[in-house]
Write an enzyme that holds these catalytic residues in place. Structure first.
Site, PDB file in Angstrom:
ATOM      1  N   CYS A 104     -37.925 -13.956   5.140  1.00 59.07           N
ATOM      2  CA  CYS A 104     -38.942 -13.634   4.073  1.00 59.07           C
ATOM      3  C   CYS A 104     -38.633 -12.404   3.585  1.00 59.07           C
ATOM      4  CB  CYS A 104     -40.246 -13.545   4.389  1.00 59.07           C
ATOM      5  SG  CYS A 104     -41.549 -12.969   3.244  1.00 59.07           S
ATOM      6  N   ILE A 142     -32.318 -23.195   1.553  1.00 59.35           N
ATOM      7  CA  ILE A 142     -32.526 -21.759   1.537  1.00 59.35           C
ATOM      8  C   ILE A 142     -34.068 -21.150   1.375  1.00 59.35           C
ATOM      9  CG2 ILE A 142     -30.074 -21.380   0.859  1.00 59.35           C
ATOM     10  CD1 ILE A 142     -31.359 -20.983  -2.007  1.00 59.35           C
ATOM     11  N   GLY A 185     -34.541 -25.400  -1.911  1.00 58.98           N
ATOM     12  CA  GLY A 185     -33.984 -24.585  -2.980  1.00 58.98           C
ATOM     13  C   GLY A 185     -34.048 -25.285  -4.385  1.00 58.98           C
ATOM     14  N   THR A 210     -41.323 -25.000  -5.099  1.00 54.95           N
ATOM     15  CA  THR A 210     -41.928 -24.711  -6.580  1.00 54.95           C
ATOM     16  C   THR A 210     -41.918 -25.861  -7.401  1.00 54.95           C
ATOM     17  OG1 THR A 210     -40.572 -22.542  -6.290  1.00 54.95           O
ATOM     18  CG2 THR A 210     -41.046 -23.229  -8.477  1.00 54.95           C
TER      19      THR A 210
HETATM   20  C1  LIG Z   1     -45.477 -18.835  -3.481  1.00 55.52           C
HETATM   21  C2  LIG Z   1     -44.318 -18.952  -2.442  1.00 55.52           C
HETATM   22  C3  LIG Z   1     -44.572 -18.678  -1.062  1.00 55.52           C
HETATM   23  C4  LIG Z   1     -43.662 -18.901   0.011  1.00 55.52           C
HETATM   24  N1  LIG Z   1     -44.002 -18.491   1.366  1.00 55.52           N
HETATM   25  C5  LIG Z   1     -43.177 -18.725   2.329  1.00 55.52           C
HETATM   26  C6  LIG Z   1     -43.479 -18.612   3.480  1.00 55.52           C
HETATM   27  O1  LIG Z   1     -44.632 -18.179   4.026  1.00 55.52           O
HETATM   28  N2  LIG Z   1     -42.380 -18.816   4.647  1.00 55.52           N
HETATM   29  C7  LIG Z   1     -41.289 -19.398   4.330  1.00 55.52           C
HETATM   30  O2  LIG Z   1     -40.461 -19.524   5.203  1.00 55.52           O
HETATM   31  N3  LIG Z   1     -40.918 -19.558   2.983  1.00 55.52           N
HETATM   32  C8  LIG Z   1     -41.816 -19.293   1.940  1.00 55.52           C
HETATM   33  N4  LIG Z   1     -41.365 -19.519   0.662  1.00 55.52           N
HETATM   34  C9  LIG Z   1     -40.169 -20.042   0.222  1.00 55.52           C
HETATM   35  C10 LIG Z   1     -40.095 -21.683   0.333  1.00 55.52           C
HETATM   36  O3  LIG Z   1     -40.512 -22.298   1.197  1.00 55.52           O
HETATM   37  C11 LIG Z   1     -38.725 -21.924  -0.122  1.00 55.52           C
HETATM   38  O4  LIG Z   1     -37.691 -21.295   0.889  1.00 55.52           O
HETATM   39  C12 LIG Z   1     -38.361 -21.596  -1.580  1.00 55.52           C
HETATM   40  O5  LIG Z   1     -39.285 -21.474  -2.472  1.00 55.52           O
HETATM   41  C13 LIG Z   1     -37.207 -22.625  -2.238  1.00 55.52           C
HETATM   42  O6  LIG Z   1     -37.487 -23.751  -2.475  1.00 55.52           O
HETATM   43  P1  LIG Z   1     -38.103 -24.107  -3.707  1.00 55.52           P
HETATM   44  O7  LIG Z   1     -37.184 -23.465  -4.823  1.00 55.52           O
HETATM   45  O8  LIG Z   1     -38.103 -25.778  -3.549  1.00 55.52           O
HETATM   46  O9  LIG Z   1     -39.543 -23.494  -3.923  1.00 55.52           O
HETATM   47  C14 LIG Z   1     -42.396 -19.275  -0.290  1.00 55.52           C
HETATM   48  C15 LIG Z   1     -42.138 -19.581  -1.801  1.00 55.52           C
HETATM   49  C16 LIG Z   1     -42.902 -19.614  -2.806  1.00 55.52           C
HETATM   50  C17 LIG Z   1     -42.507 -19.707  -4.266  1.00 55.52           C
END
Ligand SMILES: Cc1cc2nc3c(=O)[nH]c(=O)nc-3n(C[C@H](O)[C@H](O)[C@H](O)COP(=O)(O)O)c2cc1C
Ligand SMILES: Cc1cc2nc3c(=O)[nH]c(=O)nc-3n(C[C@H](O)[C@H](O)[C@H](O)COP(=O)(O)OP(=O)(O)OC[C@H]3O[C@@H](n4cnc5c(N)ncnc54)[C@H](O)[C@@H]3O)c2cc1C
Ligand code: FES
Lengths: 254, 303
Positions: free
Chosen positions: B129, B190, B242, B265
């Site tokens: 994070c 990722i 990702g 997302t």
């Molecule tokens: C609003 C938000 C909050 C997130 N909170 C966490 C979290 O608490 N723990 C974690 O491992 N990843 C967290 N992530 C990362 C996502 O799990 C993911 O790895 C990242 O957004 C990439 O994937 P995506 O493009 O499909 O969103 C967060 C992402 C977003 C957008």
């Protein structure tokens, strides 16, 4: 019945009402029956990752329509403004809590600034003749919804920053003499603070509608944080989309 | 009908689409739209030992084909999760992954121990994070850190263990190998890429934390590349995420070497995205005579 859902909704009328403000009536048979004044919709913008939160300005339960009045602020709202009658909007709604509406015989005061005015219309209609609406705009050309409030029976007072229409000065000067039983407000933060101070001084109930940048719009991502205080006066992080957008002013920590 | 089931570290998911941590809360909000059992699993919002208030607003910014966030791990703490969220989640007929973060190694170990006696299906170690001063990413960017946390957690739980990797490193395969060598049963990647947006009028960063994590379609090619590199190096399953937004993206990520997928997302753009992707994937498999998802995994034919 789902509390909220995503639907494609046909635009029945799309008008431009000022230099940069647009007024859409959208056929929403799934949302209009359950929507409440003060709630909002999360509208998909083609080509954008994030939806745009727009307040529900008016609900027509007979014709199953929702009205949205929005201003071009950036790329997303500009793209939305290019939608025309007959096209469909992809809408996630109705979201948030909405205004707490009391007995319509109560005297209600509505205070709005600029694009903070549209969210008040639906609630003001509930109080009709018992509503006093004090709204402020930049100048005469930016004034919106005056006729709508009048048609609902509300008395309306308008202020403009440059004096080109109505009172010359701040909207907060318009309600100093008012003695309402409840206040509703939406607009820029300094205005909300002034309204809150007025409510506090006179011991009047007051609800304010807030804005924050949003991703999910439903309370899952924790993106739209707002600092609140609970009954024990402890501060905590709430969320505008789920706990609001309407809050008792005493709960909000500025 | 294609068989969409996938197996990650002994856990069987009914389909390969898992909600990504932090984008789906603890499932209740999306359950208003569709039963969350439509998803193979849910990786819950990142939890910490004690409740955390998270960062001040604004926490969100948009960027071309994506977004930035700096929520700062706002969460009610592990005990609250176990008492108030897990019982409901376990009734939803989907696999539950607890995503845990800590500010020191002991936090991770204690949480792993506490979760070991619960009904969760898997632990996901969030050592990636980027949005909190001490929230794990410092452990996720060196092989020493990855090894220390992974091995310590391994000693404290017999739950299937997945380590979530940060893309903010020079060579992500080294981190994956360190996780594997120290007892991880799977890796997920990722997490977000650290980024920044500045308001040119106020000259202030849009996000109060100044920097935030970039996610969404913009990061998809980076994620595909990293999944491919990692899948070529490790023997444990790789969960790819990702920027996945369409079923075509899902197939692409599987081809790169992912055994299962997470979606984050894209939910914000379209809350029904996981359902549409699952349907699209199923149709694609039927059309191409593919019987099980595992036939796609790693099916890339590199030049
Ligand atoms: C609003 C938000 C909050 C997130 N909170 C966490 C979290 O608490 N723990 C974690 O491992 N990843 C967290 N992530 C990362 C996502 O799990 C993911 O790895 C990242 O957004 C990439 O994937 P995506 O493009 O499909 O969103 C967060 C992402 C977003 C957008
Ligand atoms: C609950 C709620 C109700 C709203 N109701 C209305 C309404 O009825 N009419 C109206 O004109 N506007 C309303 N707004 C503000 C409106 O959402 C923003 O003006 C709009 O999102 C700006 O998008 P953009 O792409 O044009 O601007 P950009 O600045 O390009 O947007 C970039 C990103 O920042 C976000 N953003 C920018 N400004 C705001 C803002 N003020 N509030 C929240 N997010 C913002 C956008 O959603 C987008 O994710 C409301 C906001 C909220 C939170
Ligand atoms: S926008 Fe996701 S919690 Fe409010």
């Amino acid at each position: 019945m789902k509390k909220y859902d995503v639907k494609n909704c046909k635009i029945l009328s799309a008008k431009q009402i000022t230099e940069d403000i647009f007024d859409f009536i959208v056929y929403c048979p799934d949302f209009a029956p359950i929507a409440k004044p003060g709630q909002f919709a999360h509208i998909y913008v083609p080509g954008k990752t994030l939806r745009r939160p727009i307040s529900i300005c008016e609900i027509d339960k007979e014709n199953n329509t929702l009205r949205f009045v929005f201003q071009i602020r950036g790329d997303g709202t500009r793209i939305l403004s290019e939608f025309k009658e007959g096209m469909e909007l992809d809408i996630l709604a109705p979201l948030g809590n909405g205004f707490g509406l009391k007995d319509k015989e109560k005297k209600a005061l509505f205070v709005g600034g600029g694009i903070g005015v549209p969210p008040l219309l639906g609630a003001a209609k509930h109080y009709g003749e018992n509503a006093t609406v004090c709204v402020g705009f930049r100048n005469k050309g930016a004034v919106i919804l005056e006729e709508d409030f009048k048609n609902a029976g509300c008395s309306i007072k308008i202020a403009t920053d440059d004096g080109s229409y109505g009172y010359h000065g701040l909207v907060t000067k318009l309600f100093e003499e008012e003695k309402p039983e409840i206040i509703y407000a939406c607009g820029p933060t300094p205005m909300l603070k002034a309204v809150a101070a007025f409510a506090e001084k006179n011991g009047i109930e007051c609800e304010i509608s807030l804005e924050e940048r949003m991703a999910c719009g439903i309370g899952a991502c924790l993106g739209c944080a707002v600092k609140l205080r609970n009954e024990e006066n402890e501060e905590y992080m709430g969320h505008v989309c789920k706990d609001g957008p309407v809050f008792d002013y005493r709960k909000v920590v500025y | 009908m294609a068989d969409l089931r996938v197996n990650v570290a002994g856990v069987e998911f009914s389909n390969p689409l898992i909600a990504a941590s932090g984008t789906f809360g603890f499932g209740r909000e999306y359950n208003e739209l569709y039963p969350v059992s439509a998803l193979g699993g849910i990786s819950c919002k990142g939890i910490t030992l004690k409740e955390r208030p998270g960062n001040p607003a604004p926490r969100i910014a948009e960027s071309p084909a994506g977004m930035l966030n700096a929520v700062g791990l706002q969460n009610p703490g592990v005990e609250h999760f176990i008492k108030h969220d897990l019982p409901w989640l376990k009734e939803q007929n989907t696999k539950i992954i607890a995503n845990i973060a800590g500010s020191c190694p002991e936090d991770y170990f204690e949480m792993a121990k506490r979760l070991d006696s619960t009904d969760i299906d898997m632990i996901e170690l969030n050592i990636s994070c980027p949005n909190v001063k001490s929230g794990g990413v410092q452990f996720g960017t060196t092989t020493k850190g990855v090894s220390e946390i992974t091995s310590g957690v391994r000693k404290n739980t017999s739950k299937p263990l997945m380590v979530k990797l940060s893309p903010n490193v020079t060579d992500i395969t080294e981190m994956a190998l360190a996780a594997e060598a120290n007892g991880a049963d799977a890796v997920s990647l990722i997490n977000t890429l650290t980024g920044m947006r500045i308001d040119i009028n106020t000259r202030r960063p849009i996000i109060h934390n100044n920097t935030g994590g970039v996610s969404g379609p913009a990061v998809f090619p980076v994620a595909v590349r990293m999944v491919w590199q990692v899948a070529n190096k490790v023997k444990i399953p790789v969960v790819g995420l990702g920027g996945i937004a369409t079923w075509q993206d899902a197939v692409e990520m599987l081809l790169a070497g992912a055994t299962a997928l997470q979606i984050g997302t894209a939910l914000f753009t379209d809350p029904y995205a996981p359902i549409k992707i699952t349907e699209g994937l199923s149709n694609y498999m039927d059309k191409n005579g593919i019987k099980s998802v595992s036939e796609i995994t790693g099916g890339i034919k590199p030049w």
